[in-house]
Design an enzyme around this catalytic site. Structure first.
Site, short mmCIF file in Angstrom:
data_model
loop_
_atom_site.label_atom_id
_atom_site.label_comp_id
_atom_site.label_asym_id
_atom_site.label_seq_id
_atom_site.Cartn_x
_atom_site.Cartn_y
_atom_site.Cartn_z
N TYR A 1 -57.52 -120.02 -5.56
CA TYR A 1 -56.54 -119.96 -6.65
C TYR A 1 -55.95 -121.35 -6.92
O TYR A 1 -55.91 -121.82 -8.07
CB TYR A 1 -55.42 -118.98 -6.28
CG TYR A 1 -54.21 -119.04 -7.19
CD1 TYR A 1 -54.26 -118.50 -8.48
CD2 TYR A 1 -53.02 -119.65 -6.76
CE1 TYR A 1 -53.15 -118.57 -9.32
CE2 TYR A 1 -51.91 -119.71 -7.60
CZ TYR A 1 -51.98 -119.17 -8.88
OH TYR A 1 -50.89 -119.24 -9.70
N THR B 1 -48.86 -124.43 -11.04
CA THR B 1 -48.23 -123.78 -9.88
C THR B 1 -48.02 -124.72 -8.69
O THR B 1 -48.80 -125.66 -8.48
CB THR B 1 -49.11 -122.60 -9.40
OG1 THR B 1 -48.65 -122.15 -8.11
CG2 THR B 1 -50.58 -123.00 -9.25
N LYS C 1 -56.35 -123.58 -10.30
CA LYS C 1 -55.16 -123.99 -11.07
C LYS C 1 -55.09 -125.51 -11.22
O LYS C 1 -54.54 -126.01 -12.19
CB LYS C 1 -53.88 -123.47 -10.39
CG LYS C 1 -53.58 -122.01 -10.70
CD LYS C 1 -53.05 -121.85 -12.13
CE LYS C 1 -52.66 -120.43 -12.43
NZ LYS C 1 -52.20 -120.23 -13.80
N GLU D 1 -48.76 -123.95 -5.84
CA GLU D 1 -49.90 -123.78 -4.94
C GLU D 1 -50.85 -124.98 -5.03
O GLU D 1 -51.71 -125.15 -4.17
CB GLU D 1 -50.65 -122.49 -5.27
CG GLU D 1 -49.98 -121.24 -4.74
CD GLU D 1 -50.02 -121.14 -3.21
OE1 GLU D 1 -51.11 -121.25 -2.63
OE2 GLU D 1 -48.95 -120.97 -2.60
P1 NAP Z 1 -49.30 -111.64 -13.03
O1 NAP Z 1 -48.14 -110.72 -13.04
O2 NAP Z 1 -50.33 -111.52 -11.96
O3 NAP Z 1 -50.03 -111.52 -14.45
C1 NAP Z 1 -51.31 -112.06 -14.67
C2 NAP Z 1 -51.73 -111.72 -16.08
O4 NAP Z 1 -53.04 -112.29 -16.30
C3 NAP Z 1 -51.86 -110.23 -16.37
O5 NAP Z 1 -51.28 -109.97 -17.62
C4 NAP Z 1 -53.37 -110.01 -16.45
O6 NAP Z 1 -53.76 -108.98 -17.33
C5 NAP Z 1 -53.80 -111.36 -17.02
N1 NAP Z 1 -55.24 -111.59 -16.86
C6 NAP Z 1 -55.96 -111.47 -15.72
N2 NAP Z 1 -57.27 -111.69 -15.99
C7 NAP Z 1 -57.37 -111.96 -17.31
C8 NAP Z 1 -58.45 -112.25 -18.17
N3 NAP Z 1 -59.71 -112.30 -17.74
N4 NAP Z 1 -58.20 -112.44 -19.49
C9 NAP Z 1 -56.92 -112.37 -19.95
N5 NAP Z 1 -55.85 -112.08 -19.18
C10 NAP Z 1 -56.08 -111.89 -17.87
O7 NAP Z 1 -48.80 -113.18 -13.00
P2 NAP Z 1 -47.33 -113.77 -13.24
O8 NAP Z 1 -46.60 -113.74 -11.97
O9 NAP Z 1 -46.76 -113.16 -14.46
O10 NAP Z 1 -47.69 -115.29 -13.51
C11 NAP Z 1 -47.97 -115.78 -14.82
C12 NAP Z 1 -48.77 -117.06 -14.70
O11 NAP Z 1 -48.03 -118.04 -13.98
C13 NAP Z 1 -50.10 -116.93 -13.94
O12 NAP Z 1 -51.03 -117.82 -14.53
C14 NAP Z 1 -49.76 -117.39 -12.54
O13 NAP Z 1 -50.92 -117.86 -11.89
C15 NAP Z 1 -48.76 -118.48 -12.84
N6 NAP Z 1 -47.76 -118.73 -11.81
C16 NAP Z 1 -47.01 -117.70 -11.31
C17 NAP Z 1 -46.02 -117.96 -10.39
C18 NAP Z 1 -45.14 -116.86 -9.84
O14 NAP Z 1 -44.48 -117.09 -8.82
N7 NAP Z 1 -45.08 -115.72 -10.49
C19 NAP Z 1 -45.78 -119.30 -9.98
C20 NAP Z 1 -46.55 -120.31 -10.52
C21 NAP Z 1 -47.52 -120.03 -11.46
P3 NAP Z 1 -54.20 -107.49 -16.84
O15 NAP Z 1 -52.96 -106.67 -16.92
O16 NAP Z 1 -55.21 -107.10 -17.85
O17 NAP Z 1 -54.75 -107.63 -15.47
O1 F7E Z 2 -47.24 -114.69 -0.64
C1 F7E Z 2 -47.17 -114.24 2.96
C2 F7E Z 2 -48.34 -114.95 2.35
O2 F7E Z 2 -48.61 -113.42 -2.29
C3 F7E Z 2 -46.13 -115.41 -0.16
C4 F7E Z 2 -48.17 -116.26 -6.76
O3 F7E Z 2 -47.29 -115.88 -7.79
O4 F7E Z 2 -46.60 -117.87 -5.90
C5 F7E Z 2 -47.36 -116.72 -5.55
O5 F7E Z 2 -48.26 -117.02 -4.50
C6 F7E Z 2 -46.26 -115.63 1.33
C7 F7E Z 2 -47.61 -116.18 1.77
O6 F7E Z 2 -47.16 -115.36 -3.02
C8 F7E Z 2 -47.87 -110.69 3.06
O7 F7E Z 2 -49.33 -115.26 3.30
C9 F7E Z 2 -47.10 -112.18 4.42
O8 F7E Z 2 -47.40 -117.11 2.77
O9 F7E Z 2 -46.09 -113.28 -2.40
P1 F7E Z 2 -47.29 -114.07 -2.12
P2 F7E Z 2 -47.87 -116.78 -2.97
O10 F7E Z 2 -49.13 -116.75 -2.19
O11 F7E Z 2 -46.85 -117.78 -2.54
C10 F7E Z 2 -47.37 -119.01 -6.32
C11 F7E Z 2 -46.41 -120.13 -6.68
C12 F7E Z 2 -48.33 -118.67 -7.39
O12 F7E Z 2 -48.65 -119.50 -8.24
C13 F7E Z 2 -49.08 -117.38 -7.25
O13 F7E Z 2 -49.62 -116.98 -8.51
O14 F7E Z 2 -46.14 -114.37 1.96
N1 F7E Z 2 -47.37 -112.81 3.24
N2 F7E Z 2 -47.41 -110.89 4.34
C14 F7E Z 2 -47.84 -111.90 2.38
N3 F7E Z 2 -48.22 -112.01 1.09
C15 F7E Z 2 -48.63 -110.89 0.46
N4 F7E Z 2 -49.00 -110.96 -0.85
N5 F7E Z 2 -48.69 -109.68 1.11
C16 F7E Z 2 -48.32 -109.51 2.41
O15 F7E Z 2 -48.40 -108.44 2.96
#
Ligand code: NAP
Ligand code: F7E
Length: 338
Positions: A156, A128, A160, A130
């Site tokens: 987080y 990620t 990662k 992050e």
């Molecule tokens: P998400 O919607 O939050 O899904 C997370 C998944 O992880 C869910 O299916 C959850 O299952 C599973 N999980 C949580 N704890 C677990 C455990 N103990 N054992 C097995 N599975 C578990 O995340 P996403 O947005 O699809 O992202 C997919 C991956 O890419 C994650 O690793 C995330 O950190 C990474 N990532 C995401 C983004 C983004 O912008 N979306 C960007 C960069 C990297 P349950 O339903 O059981 O909770």
């Molecule tokens: O926050 C601000 C918050 O939680 C984005 C994950 O998929 O992308 C995601 O992480 C921004 C931050 O995503 C609220 O403080 C303001 O600056 O949607 P977010 P994230 O933290 O960027 C990365 C690439 C991953 O890997 C992660 O798994 O928005 N913010 N107000 C808020 N954020 C949330 N959640 N809720 C608010 O009310």
């Protein structure tokens, strides 16, 4: 005739898991999805939406269950998407985050190694943006690349970074085909309601339909490089089809603030000034913030031929439209099942 490919997907109930299941099904894969917990609230929905996914009960913190999952699925490809993925939640649950998001990866790699499948299974690790942290000193003008310095700013991000390096270490130590995708934020119709983009589009739909008056957020100035999840899972798959295991950034090369997201989302319902509808609360602010993220997807574009198709305005539009359609159902009987 060539053998049907088998994929094992952790995090199948999450946003990316759903998009990936659709993509792999379209390509004729046999798909195995990890499902955790004795009563997973998303299990029935998953069965309805993806009847072709074979579910295996396992948890990234339970080594035995992972060995079992690998033995059942005999995967050609493993996509490790499972994680605690919410940055704010990780501050409140740092140890759980490290057990799942960091050590869970090691558990899965070990499950492949001890079952002797490290040579046949290709492994994708969900790294990620992050990990970069967005601080002035390590921020390149044209965006973070595969060579940029890491400085994670949350439990987080730190978890990662361990996951990223242990995955690379298994590639270097055991010759495993391990690809890491350093993905910048990607969103869409399947995004969890706890993330800011979906929280906004869900609220905009609610305000439009007269279901709610406002939305309460944290800081509005941070900037993110936001793309569409459907484009990004295609990149994951491309990484595992490449002839060499490698590390790739997937990003759009543009960055936008939450304020800009709000402006476009409210414009979809004809509201120019969103300020009366948006409240702020410290509860949604983080102990350490990542101010700005911008990625350089040049390597993935050159080497994999990856290209994102959905731009920022189209992303916001599709999410608002989707949530209006979804929340319109709240008027109907049975809507509470959503
Ligand atoms: P998400 O919607 O939050 O899904 C997370 C998944 O992880 C869910 O299916 C959850 O299952 C599973 N999980 C949580 N704890 C677990 C455990 N103990 N054992 C097995 N599975 C578990 O995340 P996403 O947005 O699809 O992202 C997919 C991956 O890419 C994650 O690793 C995330 O950190 C990474 N990532 C995401 C983004 C983004 O912008 N979306 C960007 C960069 C990297 P349950 O339903 O059981 O909770
Ligand atoms: O926050 C601000 C918050 O939680 C984005 C994950 O998929 O992308 C995601 O992480 C921004 C931050 O995503 C609220 O403080 C303001 O600056 O949607 P977010 P994230 O933290 O960027 C990365 C690439 C991953 O890997 C992660 O798994 O928005 N913010 N107000 C808020 N954020 C949330 N959640 N809720 C608010 O009310």
């Amino acid at each position: 005739m060539s053998e049907t490919k088998r994929a094992l997907v952790t995090g199948i109930t999450g946003q990316d898991g759903g998009h990936l299941a659709e993509l792999l099904h379209g390509k004729g894969y046999e798909i195995y999805g990890l499902i955790r917990g004795q009563r997973n609230a998303r299990k029935e929905a998953l069965e309805r939406e993806f009847p072709y996914v074979r579910m295996i009960e396992a948890d990234l913190t339970d080594q035995t269950s992972l060995i079992n999952a690998v033995l059942i699925s005999q995967p050609h490809e493993v996509y490790n998407l499972g994680a605690i993925s919410h940055v704010g939640y990780s501050f409140r649950n740092p140890q759980l985050t490290s057990d799942i998001t960091a050590k869970g990866v090691l558990n899965l790699l070990e499950a492949l190694r001890v079952t002797g499948q490290q040579e046949t299974a290709r492994f994708y690790q969900a790294s990620t943006s992050e990990m970069f942290g967005g601080l002035d000193y390590n921020r390149p003008g044209n965006g973070y690349s595969e060579e940029s310095l890491f400085h994670p700013r949350s439990p987080y991000g730190v978890a990662k970074l361990y996951a990223h390096w242990i995955a690379r270490n298994y590639r270097e130590s055991y010759g495993m085909f391990v690809a890491t995708g350093i993905l910048f934020n990607h969103e869409g119709e399947r995004r969890g309601l706890e993330f800011v983009t979906r929280k906004i589009t869900n609220a905009v739909a609610g305000i439009h339909l007269g279901l709610q008056d406002s939305v309460t957020l944290g800081d509005l100035w941070p900037k993110r490089d936001w793309g569409y999840a459907g484009d990004y899972v295609r990149g994951m798959w491309q990484m595992l089809q490449h002839d060499q295991p490698d590390d790739f950034v997937l990003a759009t090369g543009e960055t936008h603030s939450i304020e800009e997201f709000l402006t476009l989302a409210f414009a979809e319902i004809g509201v120019e000034d969103w300020s009366p509808y948006v409240k702020q609360d410290e509860a949604f602010m983080r102990p350490a913030e990542v101010d700005i993220l911008l990625g350089d997807p040049g390597k993935a574009e050159r080497v994999l031929g990856w290209k994102r198709e959905v731009d920022f305005p189209a992303l916001v539009r599709l999410m608002v439209k989707h949530d209006i359609a979804l929340r319109s159902g709240e008027f109907l009987p049975g809507a509470s099942e959503r």
